[in-house]
Design a protein around this motif. Sequence first.
Motif, mmCIF file in Angstrom:
data_model
loop_
_atom_site.group_PDB
_atom_site.id
_atom_site.type_symbol
_atom_site.label_atom_id
_atom_site.label_comp_id
_atom_site.label_asym_id
_atom_site.label_seq_id
_atom_site.Cartn_x
_atom_site.Cartn_y
_atom_site.Cartn_z
ATOM 1 N N ASN A 91 44.591 38.565 58.728
ATOM 2 C CA ASN A 91 44.867 37.954 57.969
ATOM 3 C C ASN A 91 44.287 38.248 55.929
ATOM 4 O O ASN A 91 44.187 39.102 54.896
ATOM 5 N N LEU A 92 42.741 37.566 56.094
ATOM 6 C CA LEU A 92 42.035 36.907 54.991
ATOM 7 C C LEU A 92 40.888 38.410 55.055
ATOM 8 O O LEU A 92 40.606 39.418 55.691
ATOM 9 N N LEU A 93 41.562 38.706 53.414
ATOM 10 C CA LEU A 93 39.837 39.935 52.595
ATOM 11 C C LEU A 93 39.044 39.207 52.271
ATOM 12 O O LEU A 93 39.297 37.815 51.419
ATOM 13 N N LYS A 94 38.365 39.240 52.895
ATOM 14 C CA LYS A 94 36.640 38.435 52.843
ATOM 15 C C LYS A 94 36.208 39.478 51.444
ATOM 16 O O LYS A 94 35.561 40.451 51.175
ATOM 17 N N PHE A 95 35.699 38.936 50.167
ATOM 18 C CA PHE A 95 34.684 39.257 48.997
ATOM 19 C C PHE A 95 33.308 38.845 48.951
ATOM 20 O O PHE A 95 32.742 37.950 50.077
ATOM 21 N N PRO A 96 32.925 40.718 49.294
ATOM 22 C CA PRO A 96 31.359 40.957 49.553
ATOM 23 C C PRO A 96 30.924 39.842 49.328
ATOM 24 O O PRO A 96 29.295 39.994 49.926
ATOM 25 N N ASP A 97 30.625 39.607 47.227
ATOM 26 C CA ASP A 97 29.301 39.273 47.236
ATOM 27 C C ASP A 97 30.946 37.783 46.259
ATOM 28 O O ASP A 97 31.259 38.340 45.750
ATOM 29 N N LYS A 98 30.142 36.611 46.838
ATOM 30 C CA LYS A 98 30.453 35.275 46.251
ATOM 31 C C LYS A 98 30.368 35.150 44.678
ATOM 32 O O LYS A 98 31.345 35.323 43.556
ATOM 33 N N ASP A 99 29.503 35.508 44.240
ATOM 34 C CA ASP A 99 29.266 34.938 43.015
ATOM 35 C C ASP A 99 29.362 36.495 42.555
ATOM 36 O O ASP A 99 30.078 36.114 41.017
ATOM 37 N N GLN A 100 29.892 37.551 42.887
ATOM 38 C CA GLN A 100 30.284 38.192 41.739
ATOM 39 C C GLN A 100 32.162 38.577 41.785
ATOM 40 O O GLN A 100 32.501 38.921 40.674
ATOM 41 N N ALA A 101 32.595 37.774 42.878
ATOM 42 C CA ALA A 101 33.837 37.270 43.005
ATOM 43 C C ALA A 101 34.224 36.612 41.712
ATOM 44 O O ALA A 101 35.240 36.478 41.274
ATOM 45 N N MET A 102 33.652 35.403 41.569
ATOM 46 C CA MET A 102 34.104 34.813 40.575
ATOM 47 C C MET A 102 33.631 34.932 39.425
ATOM 48 O O MET A 102 34.487 34.327 38.482
ATOM 49 N N GLU A 103 32.835 36.139 38.912
ATOM 50 C CA GLU A 103 33.147 36.281 38.177
ATOM 51 C C GLU A 103 34.238 37.261 37.114
ATOM 52 O O GLU A 103 34.599 36.881 36.616
ATOM 53 N N LYS A 104 35.067 37.302 38.134
ATOM 54 C CA LYS A 104 36.008 38.589 38.089
ATOM 55 C C LYS A 104 37.523 38.104 38.965
ATOM 56 O O LYS A 104 38.162 38.951 39.091
ATOM 57 N N ILE A 105 37.191 36.540 39.609
ATOM 58 C CA ILE A 105 37.986 36.029 39.442
ATOM 59 C C ILE A 105 39.235 36.042 39.104
ATOM 60 O O ILE A 105 40.353 35.767 39.580
ATOM 61 N N ARG A 106 39.929 36.161 38.019
ATOM 62 C CA ARG A 106 40.862 36.293 37.790
ATOM 63 C C ARG A 106 41.704 37.162 37.321
ATOM 64 O O ARG A 106 43.029 37.579 37.235
ATOM 65 N N ASP A 107 40.992 38.496 37.609
ATOM 66 C CA ASP A 107 41.635 39.864 38.854
ATOM 67 C C ASP A 107 41.833 39.746 40.152
ATOM 68 O O ASP A 107 42.843 40.260 40.664
ATOM 69 N N LEU A 108 40.710 39.292 40.083
ATOM 70 C CA LEU A 108 40.683 39.115 41.938
ATOM 71 C C LEU A 108 42.118 38.581 42.473
ATOM 72 O O LEU A 108 42.357 38.231 43.329
ATOM 73 N N THR A 109 42.349 36.875 41.929
ATOM 74 C CA THR A 109 43.002 36.199 41.928
ATOM 75 C C THR A 109 44.392 37.178 42.088
ATOM 76 O O THR A 109 45.549 36.343 43.185
ATOM 77 N N LEU A 110 44.512 38.434 41.776
ATOM 78 C CA LEU A 110 46.180 38.707 42.075
ATOM 79 C C LEU A 110 46.078 39.927 42.895
ATOM 80 O O LEU A 110 47.670 40.051 43.314
ATOM 81 N N LEU A 111 45.454 39.848 43.882
ATOM 82 C CA LEU A 111 45.152 40.592 45.237
ATOM 83 C C LEU A 111 46.111 39.617 46.174
ATOM 84 O O LEU A 111 46.627 40.731 46.559
ATOM 85 N N SER A 112 47.059 38.280 45.962
ATOM 86 C CA SER A 112 47.631 37.867 46.472
ATOM 87 C C SER A 112 48.684 38.386 46.802
ATOM 88 O O SER A 112 49.983 37.882 48.044
ATOM 89 N N ASP A 113 49.439 38.729 45.527
ATOM 90 C CA ASP A 113 50.807 39.294 45.411
ATOM 91 C C ASP A 113 50.879 40.787 44.381
ATOM 92 O O ASP A 113 50.948 42.105 44.934
ATOM 93 N N ILE A 114 51.091 39.961 43.622
ATOM 94 C CA ILE A 114 51.205 40.897 42.245
ATOM 95 C C ILE A 114 51.003 42.231 41.903
ATOM 96 O O ILE A 114 51.780 43.207 41.766
ATOM 97 N N PHE A 115 48.978 42.091 42.241
ATOM 98 C CA PHE A 115 48.825 43.001 42.171
ATOM 99 C C PHE A 115 49.629 44.645 43.583
ATOM 100 O O PHE A 115 49.545 45.382 42.729
ATOM 101 N N PRO A 116 49.236 43.852 44.014
ATOM 102 C CA PRO A 116 49.818 45.145 45.720
ATOM 103 C C PRO A 116 51.330 45.327 45.616
ATOM 104 O O PRO A 116 51.995 45.870 45.584
ATOM 105 N N THR A 117 52.363 44.195 44.984
ATOM 106 C CA THR A 117 53.593 44.484 45.093
ATOM 107 C C THR A 117 54.064 45.252 44.042
ATOM 108 O O THR A 117 54.258 46.592 44.186
ATOM 109 N N GLY A 118 52.779 45.308 42.399
ATOM 110 C CA GLY A 118 53.757 46.340 41.853
ATOM 111 C C GLY A 118 52.564 47.555 42.023
ATOM 112 O O GLY A 118 53.474 48.485 41.823
#
Length: 396
Positions: free
Chosen positions: A147-174
Amino acid sequence: MCKNHGVAYVKPGEVEVREIDYPKLALGDRKCHHGVILKIVSTNICGSDQHMVRGRTTAPEGLILGHEITGVVIEAGRDVEFIKEGDLVSVPFNIACGRCRNCKEGKTGICLNVNPARPGAAYGYVDMGGWVGGQSEYVMVPYADFNLLKFPDKDQAMEKIRDLTLLSDIFPTGYHGAVTAGVGPGSIVYVAGAGPVGLACAASCHLLGAAVVIVGDMIPERLAQAKSFGCETIDLRNKTPLPDAIAEIVGVPEVDCAVDCVGFEAKGHGGNADKEMPATVLNAAMEITRAGGSIGIPGLYVTGDPGAIDEAAKKGSLSIRLGLGWAKSCSFHTGQCPVMKYHRQLMQAILYDKVQIAKAVNVQIISLKESVQGYKDFDRGAAKKFVIDPHGMIPN
């Protein structure tokens, strides 16, 4: 033992933050060796949650809400091979076993093994398997390797977490709504609804190369948000018939593709804007979509709606002009988005700055305590996507 708190549905119109059990690697009485426990980094309020909170489903009192989850792995079961403690991961809202026929065909939204009542399961949602929701501090996720999608670079992911948080539902759903409607380079698209999913869909249409994206809604702030990233807009409170409003924008009263991002709580257009008419969007989509065009339907429709306007609608039976759709040879695509079909590709689009999805849906970070007010503001039509930060981990 760490304490845990989560957002609970109390009764129609009311949620509260309660102390809840700390999650265990267990499914009932048996060990869940394939699962992990996450410390939640971000968890989002969804329009689907609002249907329950409004009392428009059979959700039980005390249900812990939340199916849009991003977190850090703090404990992994014995059989988890590829996800490790410390990994920052996105959790698809669909719970899927990875073993059944549907999962093997990529139809993870209708897994056959994770919900005894029917195909498909989700965290914190009525009739979706009884899984504890993730609007909390900690949550258990089963079948972690699948099930889980691992972000390849944790620090980079935290910088973009406002965007990446939307991968769990609304971005893929839209995105799924746009893809199933056939959106591609040069398409003229109508998106019904400028809530977070509708805005994510509109942004996805741009990503897919649409020439014109028209968004219809009744809330001026949401229409302004759609206009802020290049969409044309239609205020559905106006009495101009929808085909005529579309013709004013593109010269003809039809579009190539339409996407329903509203669902079963739809209201009428124009003079009926204050009346609930659950088939409005579907019928309008058939009217304005060109012959041979497609209609994507990521908007939620339910089999049980105790607050519906009539007995038929309470069972999900709507007065749809199927004859019109048939005569025009329209294609329809319904159901949950299979998030895993898209989330890795959309993650790459975010990480390489091909899309500014958090800006498009107007993400606002709130604390777990503020989630109660977040639900109230969202219910009033705020042009925002509320993202809960339970541990204060998201940088300013």
